[in-house]
Enzyme design. Structure first.
Site, short mmCIF file in Angstrom:
data_model
loop_
_atom_site.label_atom_id
_atom_site.label_comp_id
_atom_site.label_asym_id
_atom_site.label_seq_id
_atom_site.Cartn_x
_atom_site.Cartn_y
_atom_site.Cartn_z
NE ARG A 84 -9.03 -3.65 -11.94
CZ ARG A 84 -9.82 -3.27 -10.93
NH1 ARG A 84 -9.84 -2.00 -10.56
NH2 ARG A 84 -10.54 -4.15 -10.27
CD GLU B 192 6.98 5.63 -7.06
OE1 GLU B 192 6.83 6.85 -7.20
OE2 GLU B 192 7.68 4.94 -7.80
CE LYS C 147 -6.12 5.39 -11.41
NZ LYS C 147 -7.03 4.38 -10.82
N GLY D 116 -7.40 8.02 -2.20
CA GLY D 116 -6.82 8.67 -3.37
C GLY D 116 -7.88 9.37 -4.21
CG HIS E 149 -1.71 1.82 -2.83
ND1 HIS E 149 -1.32 1.07 -3.92
CD2 HIS E 149 -3.05 1.76 -2.78
CE1 HIS E 149 -2.40 0.57 -4.51
NE2 HIS E 149 -3.47 0.98 -3.85
CD GLN F 248 -14.05 -2.83 -3.84
OE1 GLN F 248 -14.11 -2.73 -2.63
NE2 GLN F 248 -13.31 -1.98 -4.56
CG LEU G 249 1.79 5.94 -10.13
CD1 LEU G 249 2.74 5.79 -8.93
CD2 LEU G 249 2.47 5.39 -11.39
O1 PAF Z 1 -9.85 1.91 -3.54
C1 PAF Z 1 -9.74 0.75 -3.14
O2 PAF Z 1 -8.64 0.15 -3.15
C2 PAF Z 1 -10.97 0.02 -2.62
O3 PAF Z 1 -12.11 0.40 -3.31
C3 PAF Z 1 -11.16 0.17 -1.09
C4 PAF Z 1 -11.43 1.61 -0.71
C5 PAF Z 1 -9.93 -0.34 -0.37
C6 PAF Z 1 -12.36 -0.66 -0.65
O4 PAF Z 1 -12.19 -2.01 -0.93
#
Ligand code: PAF
Length: 274
Positions: free
Chosen positions: A184, A31, A146, A144, A33, A57, A181
């Site tokens: 993970r 939710e 967060k 977000g 996203h 990343q 939320l």
């Molecule tokens: O926050 C995320 O989900 C990721 O770090 C992002 C911004 C999509 C980059 O991969």
């Protein structure tokens, strides 16, 4: 919702629009996203989301291989939310050759907090976001709050490179008990799910303690760490920082309490502006 797998398909789909509003994601949508997508819908003339699990990343020991790929549910949620275009490139579309040009955000922003515990993380994030921006060419992008440090680093990147994109921060969505939320959260056992709210509670206590007049920030932060340690967590940091640059506060200014801690085998982050 139309799905673009290649940069060419994406550009064809977006060619007629002037104000794409973009929400980049790594999928496994919840939710939180969808709230960002809803926000994006009010800001642009076409709403674009991306799903791309960005290898750059993740540290070698992190969960790149096991990161949940939930394609069917993600598409259903985005369609229901009124997302117009989903960009979901295969890895060899976005990285057809090793990505040797990278964005290195400044150490004072990117090597502290998350960047200290996840070296190189913000190079990976900034590089993929720069590349996704080049593909989507949004006028607005929603991230977000967060991921507070991520939002700040992307905002600065756009500013320093004079990219014509408004970076908008979306409020953190929380479960009824206050747990932020997060994709993970799906790794947590039922018992851990009940416990997980204590990260945000500890941040709340830190903010409340400072607001009620205790000015000893170091001891408030140590208390935040202790609270979680005593409950069986492994906290990485529980700190109070200024909102503008995430450095330690020097005077009365807008603040944020930020924390990261591992519960079982799941590392969670959260923050609270105050
Ligand atoms: O926050 C995320 O989900 C990721 O770090 C992002 C911004 C999509 C980059 O991969």
């Amino acid at each position: 919702m139309q799905i673009a797998r290649t940069i060419t398909e994406l550009r064809d789909l977006l060619a007629a629009y002037k104000r794409p509003a973009f929400v980049p994601t790594m999928g496994n949508l919840h939710e939180g996203h969808i709230a960002l997508v809803n926000q994006a819908r009010t800001l642009g003339d076409v709403t674009v989301a991306s799903i791309f699990v960005n290898r750059l990343q993740f540290l070698p020991h992190e969960d790149f291989d096991t990161y949940p790929r939930t394609w069917t549910s993600d598409c259903a949620q985005l369609t229901a939310a009124g997302c117009d275009v989903l960009f979901a490139p295969h890895e060899n579309e976005l990285y057809p050759e090793p990505q040797t040009y990278k964005v290195h955000p400044p150490a004072e922003l990117a090597d502290i907090l998350e960047g200290h515990f996840r070296p190189g993380f913000f190079i990976g994030v900034s590089t993929v976001v720069m590349k996704l921006f080049a593909c989507v060419q949004p006028r607005i992008a929603v991230f977000g709050k967060k991921d507070y440090q991520q939002l700040m680093i992307i905002r600065r990147m756009v500013q320093q490179f004079a990219m014509p994109i408004d970076i908008v921060g979306g409020e953190t969505n929380r479960a009824p008990d206050g747990l932020a939320l997060s994709s993970r959260n799906g790794y947590l056992s039922p018992a851990e799910l009940e416990e997980a709210v204590h990260l945000s509670r500890a941040l709340k206590v830190m903010a409340a303690t400072l607001k009620t007049g205790d000015k000893d920030i170091a001891s408030i932060e140590a208390q935040g760490m202790d609270t979680l340690t005593q409950r069986g967590w492994k906290p990485d940091y529980m700190v109070i920082r200024r909102r503008t640059d995430l450095l330690p506060p020097t005077e009365s200014e807008p603040l944020v309490a930020v924390g990261a801690a591992t519960l079982g085998t799941t590392r969670l982050i959260d923050n609270l502006e105050f």
